[in-house]
Design a protein around this motif. Structure first.
Motif, PDB file in Angstrom:
ATOM      1  N   ARG A  51       2.084   6.365  -4.599  1.00  0.00           N
ATOM      2  CA  ARG A  51       2.597   4.995  -4.661  1.00  0.00           C
ATOM      3  C   ARG A  51       3.178   4.780  -6.052  1.00  0.00           C
ATOM      4  O   ARG A  51       2.619   5.234  -7.052  1.00  0.00           O
ATOM      5  N   ASN A  77      -0.805  11.246  -0.721  1.00  0.00           N
ATOM      6  CA  ASN A  77      -0.125   9.953  -0.596  1.00  0.00           C
ATOM      7  C   ASN A  77       0.087   9.408  -1.994  1.00  0.00           C
ATOM      8  O   ASN A  77      -0.869   9.334  -2.778  1.00  0.00           O
ATOM      9  N   CYS A  85      -1.529   8.639  -7.091  1.00  0.00           N
ATOM     10  CA  CYS A  85      -1.387   9.654  -6.065  1.00  0.00           C
ATOM     11  C   CYS A  85      -2.783  10.102  -5.658  1.00  0.00           C
ATOM     12  O   CYS A  85      -3.619  10.408  -6.517  1.00  0.00           O
ATOM     13  N   SER A 139       3.232  -1.565   5.090  1.00  0.00           N
ATOM     14  CA  SER A 139       2.358  -0.398   4.938  1.00  0.00           C
ATOM     15  C   SER A 139       1.303  -0.367   6.023  1.00  0.00           C
ATOM     16  O   SER A 139       0.828  -1.388   6.483  1.00  0.00           O
ATOM     17  N   ALA A 190       6.191   4.031  -1.306  1.00  0.00           N
ATOM     18  CA  ALA A 190       5.092   4.855  -0.812  1.00  0.00           C
ATOM     19  C   ALA A 190       5.674   6.215  -0.455  1.00  0.00           C
ATOM     20  O   ALA A 190       6.717   6.302   0.207  1.00  0.00           O
ATOM     21  N   SER A 219       1.605   3.568 -10.927  1.00  0.00           N
ATOM     22  CA  SER A 219       1.792   4.719 -10.050  1.00  0.00           C
ATOM     23  C   SER A 219       0.432   5.356  -9.804  1.00  0.00           C
ATOM     24  O   SER A 219      -0.477   5.278 -10.630  1.00  0.00           O
ATOM     25  N   ALA A 256       7.928  -1.532  -4.376  1.00  0.00           N
ATOM     26  CA  ALA A 256       6.784  -0.625  -4.233  1.00  0.00           C
ATOM     27  C   ALA A 256       7.218   0.493  -3.289  1.00  0.00           C
ATOM     28  O   ALA A 256       7.634   0.229  -2.161  1.00  0.00           O
TER      29      ALA A 256
END
Length: 158
Positions: free
Chosen positions: A111, A109, A67, A145, A96, A65, A94
């Motif tokens: 993940r 953002n 960010c 993505s 987003a 993970s 995954a």
């Protein structure tokens, strides 16, 4: 059940307990919000993140993970969280997540990569494929993505 096409959009209010001493959303809360919208997607699709089957527990532990923060969110802000699935295999997902202020300005953002696993009686986790019905439901949420750019990531918040 008919869901709108991706992304899944949820809204969260930044509560005082989510902030640091300066009233700025604490970085750990972004992960809480990501897990919350993940759980919402599973609920909307009619599946559980954790389930018992054949005497074993199955779920989606995290593999990775991250960010990336672009501008702060503050106590009282209404945050729009958008979730998509840029990568999906029969055993891994995954996610987003994009975070926006009410003004529409991107704030972060995130993940999160999960894998489907079974917890054995010994407590050990072993990987497995997710149930085919879940994989098929998640397929419709897969969105390749796209690069995220913000020409002024550290400009004052709107």
């Amino acid at each position: 059940m008919v869901l709108s096409p991706p992304p899944l959009v949820t809204h969260r209010r930044v509560e005082f307990a989510h902030t640091d001493a300066a009233g700025i959303l604490h970085f750990s809360t972004y992960y809480l919000f990501m897990e919350s919208v993940e759980a919402e997607l599973f609920r909307l699709l009619g599946f559980d993140l954790l389930w018992e089957e054949d005497g074993h527990w199955h779920g989606f532990p995290r593999l990775d993970s991250s960010c990336a923060f672009q501008r702060p969110l503050h106590f009282g802000d209404l945050v729009r969280v958008e979730l998509t699935i840029p990568e999906l295999t029969t055993s891994r997902i995954a996610f987003a997540c994009s975070f926006f202020k009410e003004s529409g300005r991107r704030c972060a953002n995130g993940r999160m990569v999960t894998t489907c696993a079974t917890r054995l009686p010994s407590g050990k986790l072993t990987g497995r494929d997710m149930p085919p019905a879940l994989f098929n439901a998640l397929q419709s949420w897969r969105v390749p993505s796209a690069p995220q750019s913000d020409p002024h990531p550290l400009t004052p918040s709107a």
